[in-house]
Write an enzyme that holds these catalytic residues in place. Structure first.
Site, mmCIF file in Angstrom:
data_model
loop_
_atom_site.group_PDB
_atom_site.id
_atom_site.type_symbol
_atom_site.label_atom_id
_atom_site.label_comp_id
_atom_site.label_asym_id
_atom_site.label_seq_id
_atom_site.Cartn_x
_atom_site.Cartn_y
_atom_site.Cartn_z
ATOM 1 N N HIS A 61 1.074 -2.677 1.143
ATOM 2 C CA HIS A 61 2.374 -3.249 0.787
ATOM 3 C C HIS A 61 2.237 -4.434 -0.004
ATOM 4 C CE1 HIS A 61 6.457 -4.959 1.807
ATOM 5 N NE2 HIS A 61 6.503 -3.863 2.295
ATOM 6 N N PRO A 62 3.203 -4.557 -0.986
ATOM 7 C CA PRO A 62 3.000 -5.575 -1.856
ATOM 8 C C PRO A 62 3.170 -7.185 -1.500
ATOM 9 C CG PRO A 62 5.138 -4.359 -2.467
ATOM 10 C CD PRO A 62 4.226 -3.643 -1.155
#
Lengths: 382, 382
Positions: free
Chosen positions: B228-229
Site C-alpha cells: 500500500h503506498p
C-alpha cells in the site's frame, strides 16, 4: 427533468471507502446523502493525506455533496434524532463489522419491523454469514485472498496488488446495484429488503475468464504481465519515448497492423492465426518493437488509429485527467468549497443519462457535523 | 418473495464482455434476459477457449440463464420480430460502435418516441459523445489509457495490466447501475431514459486516491508492487511456503503484530508511527520476514487472526473457488446443461438479499437461436 434518484434520502453510516463509494454514486444520481459520523473524529479518511488547506483531498474526492451530522448512537438524545432520520430515509447504509448494528438495537429484523419500507444496505469484509463473518478485512486482504493478485503481475515474479482499491470499490458498486434493485422492487411491493455484500465475494465475481479456465481445465491461470493471456498481439510495446498498447484482436486487424508497420509477417505460418501468434508472442513482440522503437508513441498511435487498429498510450493519472476525451465527457469535476470556489478535483459521474444534467461541479465535502442545524430543521418540517 | 427484478424483460444486443456482464447481474437479480445475437456465429465469445464438450466455458460463465434468439436486424421479417420484442421490453442493452443503432433505425430518439417507457443502456469504448466517440477500444486499451496500469506493477519496472478485465467489467457494472436508476425513475415518471457508459470514463471513476493525490500535489502516483503506498506494514510477506498478506492499518494493530511475532519494534522511533513505518518500509519488511520465513503461511495466518490482525493468503483461483467462506456464501454456482446436469462452474451473485432465494445453480447458457420458438410463442401470448 430531475436526476433519476431525486427526492430519495440515504442515511449513510459508512466510513472509509467501500460504503462511501456507494453513496457517492447514489448522490451523483440525485439522492440526498446524510452522512452520520462518529462524534469527535468522524470518518477516518478525514485524516488521510494529501491535504489542501488542511482538508483531506481523499475525503473530498469520495464525500463531496454529502451532508454530515455527528451522532452518538449509544446516547439517548442522538438516538432519538437517528430514529427520526430513519422515519424519513429510503435507504440506510452501513459497513460496520457484522453484529455491531444488532448491539446498537438497529439490526435488520428490528429495523424492518419498525420501518417496513426502509432498504438496508451493508458491506463488510466477508459478509453477514459464513464461518468468518466477523473477521476484519482490508482491500489488500481481499485482493490477495480473492484471487485477483494471483493473475496480476509478471510471470515468475511475486504478484502485485491492483493499484486502485478494487477490493473496496467493486464491493461498493455491488452494494449500489443491490440497493437500486431493492428500490425497483419496493416501488411494486412497498417493502424494503436487506442487501448484504462481502468484499471477498465481490472479488470472486470479477474473475470471469479465470473461473472459466480453472473450472474447465483444473489449472488456475497465472499472471501474464502486460499481455493478454489468449490474444496476440495484445500488449504493451516500446516506442522511442515510452510504452503504448496495440490490441489487434483478430486476423483482419493483424493484417492491417503488418501493413501499417511495413512488417511482412501476415503470411508467415508462425503468425498466420491467433493461436500461432500466442505461441510465438515473445518473438512477435520483438519483431514489432524493432519497428516501433524507431519513432515516438504519438507517431505510432496516430498511424494505427488511422488504420482502425485499437491502440493507445499508457497514461499516468495526470495525463488521464487532461485527456481530451475525458475532458469532453466531463469526467473530471470541480469540488467547491463553501464559498463556491474550486477546492479539489474529483472523478465525474460515468453514468451519462438523457434529460439529466451532467454537472461540472459538486458541492463541498462536509465539515464534521457541519449540517446538523439544517438537518434538524428539515426533520421539523422547516 | 420473488427476486427483486422478477417480471422485467431485458432485450440484450450486447456481445463479448462489458454488456453481457451487465445483463448477467440483471438476470441474477430476477430479470428475464433475451439475448439477440447475429445469425450464423452469434456472440464472439461462443468461440473463446476453453471448451468443455465443445462448448465455451467462457461464454457459459457470462451468459448462463439467458435466452437466445438470432435476428438479422437488416432483414424485414426479423426486424418485425425485434419490434414486437421492443414493445414487451423494459430495457434494451447494446454495445455496438456509436452510430450503428442509428443506421439500423433504432437510435435513441426514434426508440424513445415509439416506446416511451423503454430504457436504453449503451456501453462503448469511449462513449457516445466527445471527439473519439467512434473509435474502437478493448479492455487493454482503456486500462492503459485510463491510468490504472500506471499505478499497477513494481516500481522501476514496466506497468502490468490488471489480470481481471476491469476495463470491461467496471463499465458493465456502471451500466447496470444506470439502468437500475432509470428503472427507479421510471416507476415515478413512466418514461425511459438513455444510459451512456464509456469504458474509458469508468476507468477514471475507480482511481479515487490517485486522483486526490494528483490534484492535491500535481504529481501522479506510480506503482508500488504489492505494498500500500501510504500504510505500513500493509503488503505481502514471505512465509516458508509462500506469500501472505499482513494489513496492520494503525498503531494498535502494529503493536499487536510486534507482540505476536515477538519483534521488539513498537518503541523503535523508526517504526513508532505510520509515517515513520512508511519511510522505513523496506527495512521493516525484512525484519518481519526474518521471523515469518521461519514457519508456514498457515501458521502465521492462524496466529495473526487469533490476535485480530487483518491477514490472509494470496490464493490462486482454484484455491479461491474452494475457500470455505466463499463456499459458505454460495459464491461458486453450477451452470446446468439442458438435462439439468452440472456442465460448468460460474461466479455466484455477490448481492445477497433478504427474502430472495440465493440459487445454487443456474440455467444453461443458451444455444445460438435456441429459444426462438418459445420467444415467438411468448410474443403470441402463449
Amino acid at each position: 427533468m430531475p436526476l433519476p434518484l431525486a427526492g430519495l434520502v440515504v442515511l449513510d453510516l459508512t466510513h472509509v471507502l467501500a460504503g462511501p463509494f456507494a453513496s457517492l454514486t447514489l448522490g451523483d444520481l440525485g439522492a440526498r446523502i446524510i452522512k452520520v459520523e462518529k462524534p469527535g473524529t468522524g470518518d477516518d479518511t478525514r485524516a488521510f493525506p494529501p491535504f489542501t488547506k488542511g482538508k483531506s483531498a481523499y475525503f473530498a474526492a469520495i464525500n463531496h455533496g454529502k451532508a454530515s451530522i455527528a451522532l452518538d448512537l449509544k446516547g439517548e438524545a442522538d438516538r432519538a434524532i437517528f430514529e427520526r432520520l430513519l422515519e424519513r430515509a429510503d435507504v440506510l447504509l452501513e459497513n460496520f463489522r457484522p453484529g455491531v448494528m444488532e448491539r446498537l438495537g438497529y439490526g435488520w429484523d428490528s429495523l424492518h419491523a419498525r420501518y417496513p419500507g426502509l432498504i438496508y444496505g451493508a458491506v463488510s469484509g466477508f459478509g453477514h454469514t459464513g464461518p468468518e463473518a466477523r473477521r476484519p478485512a482490508y482491500d489488500m486482504v481481499v485482493q490477495a485472498r480473492g484471487g485477483v493478485m494471483s493473475i496480476t503481475g509478471e510471470d515468475g515474479r511475486d504478484p502485485v496488488r491492483v493499484g486502485a482499491s478494487i477490493g473496496d470499490i467493486v464491493a461498493g458498486m455491488y452494494l449500489t446495484q443491490g440497493v437500486l434493485a431493492a428500490l425497483v422492487d419496493r416501488a411494486r411491493t412497498g417493502r424494503g429488503r436487506k442487501v448484504d455484500v462481502a468484499m471477498l465475494d465481490a472479488q470472486l465475481a470479477i474473475l470471469e475468464h479465470a473461473i472459466a479456465i480453472t473450472s474447465a481445465t483444473g489449472k488456475p491461470p497465472g499472471p501474464t504481465g502486460a499481455r493478454h493471456p489468449s490474444i496476440a498481439p495484445f500488449e504493451t510495446f516500446h516506442a522511442s519515448d515510452g510504452l503504448f498498447v496495440i490490441a489487434a484482436g483478430n486476423d483482419v486487424l493483424f493484417e492491417k497492423l503488418c501493413i501499417t508497420l511495413n512488417l511482412p509477417l501476415a503470411d508467415d505460418p508462425r503468425f498466420a492465426t491467433n493461436p500461432a501468434r500466442v505461441e510465438h508472442a515473445r518473438l512477435l513482440k520483438r519483431l514489432i518493437e524493432a519497428v516501433t522503437l524507431g519513432d515516438t508513441r504519438a507517431h505510432w498511435i496516430a498511424r494505427l488509429q488511422a488504420a482502425g487498429i485499437p491502440t493507445g498510450p499508457i497514461q499516468n493519472v495526470a495525463e488521464v485527467m487532461k485527456d481530451p476525451q475525458i475532458v469532453a465527457r466531463n469526467m473530471v469535476v470541480d469540488v467547491l468549497d463553501r464559498n463556491g470556489r474550486q477546492a479539489f478535483k474529483a472523478a465525474g459521474n460515468p453514468i451519462k443519462m438523457s434529460d439529466a444534467e451532467d454537472r461540472t461541479a459538486r458541492g463541498p465535502a462536509p465539515e464534521l457535523d457541519g449540517n446538523r442545524g439544517e438537518i434538524l430543521r428539515w426533520l421539523d418540517g422547516g
